[in-house]
Design a protein around this motif. Sequence first.
Motif, PDB file in Angstrom:
ATOM      1  N   TYR A   1      77.062   7.522 -42.006  1.00 29.32           N
ATOM      2  CA  TYR A   1      76.561   8.165 -43.215  1.00 29.32           C
ATOM      3  C   TYR A   1      75.552   9.275 -42.907  1.00 29.32           C
ATOM      4  CZ  TYR A   1      78.633   4.241 -45.763  1.00 29.32           C
ATOM      5  OH  TYR A   1      79.505   3.335 -46.293  1.00 29.32           O
TER       6      TYR A   1
ATOM      7  N   ILE B   1      76.507   0.921 -38.878  1.00 28.58           N
ATOM      8  CA  ILE B   1      76.817   1.291 -40.264  1.00 28.58           C
ATOM      9  C   ILE B   1      76.248   2.671 -40.583  1.00 28.58           C
ATOM     10  CG2 ILE B   1      76.392   0.746 -42.695  1.00 28.58           C
ATOM     11  CD1 ILE B   1      76.375  -2.207 -41.931  1.00 28.58           C
TER      12      ILE B   1
ATOM     13  N   LEU C   1      72.392   3.648 -49.882  1.00 25.28           N
ATOM     14  CA  LEU C   1      73.797   3.940 -49.601  1.00 25.28           C
ATOM     15  C   LEU C   1      74.735   3.042 -50.400  1.00 25.28           C
ATOM     16  CD1 LEU C   1      73.640   4.354 -45.708  1.00 25.28           C
ATOM     17  CD2 LEU C   1      73.822   6.171 -47.417  1.00 25.28           C
TER      18      LEU C   1
ATOM     19  N   ILE D   1      74.909  -0.257 -50.002  1.00 21.46           N
ATOM     20  CA  ILE D   1      75.315  -1.419 -49.194  1.00 21.46           C
ATOM     21  C   ILE D   1      74.296  -2.536 -49.444  1.00 21.46           C
ATOM     22  CG2 ILE D   1      76.043  -2.173 -46.894  1.00 21.46           C
ATOM     23  CD1 ILE D   1      76.225   0.759 -46.104  1.00 21.46           C
ATOM     24  N   HIS D   2      74.348  -3.129 -50.640  1.00 21.75           N
ATOM     25  CA  HIS D   2      73.305  -4.069 -51.058  1.00 21.75           C
ATOM     26  C   HIS D   2      73.376  -5.408 -50.314  1.00 21.75           C
ATOM     27  CE1 HIS D   2      72.358  -1.252 -54.229  1.00 21.75           C
ATOM     28  NE2 HIS D   2      73.614  -1.263 -54.656  1.00 21.75           N
ATOM     29  N   TRP D   3      74.566  -5.770 -49.853  1.00 19.23           N
ATOM     30  CA  TRP D   3      74.697  -7.063 -49.171  1.00 19.23           C
ATOM     31  C   TRP D   3      73.858  -7.121 -47.899  1.00 19.23           C
ATOM     32  CZ3 TRP D   3      76.288  -6.848 -44.162  1.00 19.23           C
ATOM     33  CH2 TRP D   3      76.977  -5.706 -43.753  1.00 19.23           C
ATOM     34  N   ALA D   4      73.563  -5.940 -47.348  1.00 17.32           N
ATOM     35  CA  ALA D   4      72.854  -5.905 -46.066  1.00 17.32           C
ATOM     36  C   ALA D   4      71.362  -6.176 -46.211  1.00 17.32           C
ATOM     37  CB  ALA D   4      73.055  -4.554 -45.390  1.00 17.32           C
ATOM     38  N   ASP D   5      70.845  -6.153 -47.439  1.00 14.98           N
ATOM     39  CA  ASP D   5      69.403  -6.313 -47.648  1.00 14.98           C
ATOM     40  C   ASP D   5      68.901  -7.634 -47.070  1.00 14.98           C
ATOM     41  OD1 ASP D   5      66.812  -6.047 -48.470  1.00 14.98           O
ATOM     42  OD2 ASP D   5      67.203  -6.419 -50.585  1.00 14.98           O
TER      43      ASP D   5
ATOM     44  N   LEU E   1      69.886   1.259 -46.521  1.00 21.68           N
ATOM     45  CA  LEU E   1      71.179   0.649 -46.820  1.00 21.68           C
ATOM     46  C   LEU E   1      71.381   0.476 -48.321  1.00 21.68           C
ATOM     47  CD1 LEU E   1      71.354  -1.997 -43.948  1.00 21.68           C
ATOM     48  CD2 LEU E   1      72.659   0.115 -44.135  1.00 21.68           C
ATOM     49  N   ASN E   2      70.299   0.152 -49.030  1.00 26.83           N
ATOM     50  CA  ASN E   2      70.394   0.024 -50.481  1.00 26.83           C
ATOM     51  C   ASN E   2      70.713   1.361 -51.136  1.00 26.83           C
ATOM     52  OD1 ASN E   2      70.112  -2.692 -51.323  1.00 26.83           O
ATOM     53  ND2 ASN E   2      67.961  -2.667 -50.721  1.00 26.83           N
TER      54      ASN E   2
END
Length: 465
Positions: A205, A201, A298, A300-304, A295-296
């Motif tokens: 970025y 992922i 970026l 992409i909160h689901w990845a936390d 990730l947050n």
Amino acid sequence: MDRKIFRKKSINELLEITEDKNGLKRVLGTPALLLMGIGAIIGAGIFILTGIASAFYAGPAIIISFLIAGVACLFTALCYAEFASMIPIAGSAYTYSYVTLGELLAWIIGWDLILEYLVIVATVAVGWSGYIVNIFTSLGLILPAQLINPPGVEGGLINIPAVLIIVSITWLLIRGVKQSSQVNTVIVIIKLSVILLFISIGVNYINPANYHPFLPYGWSGVFKGAAIIFFAYIGFDAITTAAEEVKDPKKTFPIAILGSLLISSILYIAVSGVLDGVLPYYMFKETAAPVAFALNQLGIHWADIVISIGALCGITSVLLVSFFGQSRVFFAMSRDGLLPEFFSRLHKDFRTPTNGIIIVGIFASILAAFLPITELAELVNIGTLAAFIIVSAAIIILRKQKPELKRPFKTPLVPVIPILAIVFCFFLVTQLPSITHIRFILWLIIGLFIYYFYGRKNSLLSGNK
């Protein structure tokens, strides 16, 4: 001076012991041992230490710091690989010292390893507790502060999650190394999948501008970073305690030790490179969980929660392998008579040193339940470095003493490689706080008293048993 303290065990004597009823089952193959090595090395370090070392020490040049630390650790790993393939006996550095340097130094390093692994187990259990509490919190379940913190920390009374994970690992290790390695395999696969998910992922970025300046703290920061993250690599030595339970140690150990170190180094460098490409290095000063934080940021909160689960698996595998190592050092020292025979009794069905495992579980649970382990954890560093120094020196000595011994794997460029390992490890010892040196000396003094009044007289080599 009592010459008994320099008495040594022959390799043939050691090998004979493993063939009788006191020997452990040889059930581990190369894949299982390789995954144990990866499980021991890749833990909370990749989810925590990458951000800290980048933000405060090396910046984007953290990838060079990891490379330096990995190469330095490789020197010691090559020494361990020679011993493990040549002397496939439980006990790791303790056993190697007994063969080459004599009983007193073997006792010292064994006593040192007992402290090292005990503190690792307690410290990692506290870290495990923190992650599981965070996962519960993210799911809306708030646990009482009194039951998740030690006394003096946010109104805590006892750290119950830390105790529960130690009890669970204790039960698993009693059941046998085969079952333990199977669980470790599953855990390692999960955490490697999470790490690869982050890399796949994050690489999309990367902003090249974040790599400038590449050396914000200069080369001194790069070397300081290497000294800090060196401890992210320790753990490969723990798998050498399993030497007596490996099917084909002559072939398996060089592959497992060097393979786990190489794979871990690649992943450490890849993760740190992606982190610093995704966000400016200084942003990681704000967090102790850089992977989830990136990730947050970026969006992409689901990845936390996925990353938290991966971190939890990483910590669990380190806990499992470290606990395993502690019980095997206890077992080896007890079988040699330096500790009471109680610790080397094997379970009639599982063929595991049950008593030693339970004792370690009790003491580790007490430490994890009632103590904030932050300062005590520094003892892990000095204990590991002392073991690395002694093993590296022992390679040089045994090459002189016993050049005729069959060595399935030979450390290259002896004595250059062992000397480089000794120099680097000794340098890192000097970088540790003075209070750590004092605590380590006090622990060794206690150990010397036990050796003088018990171990020296009850050793199998004393002829009193």
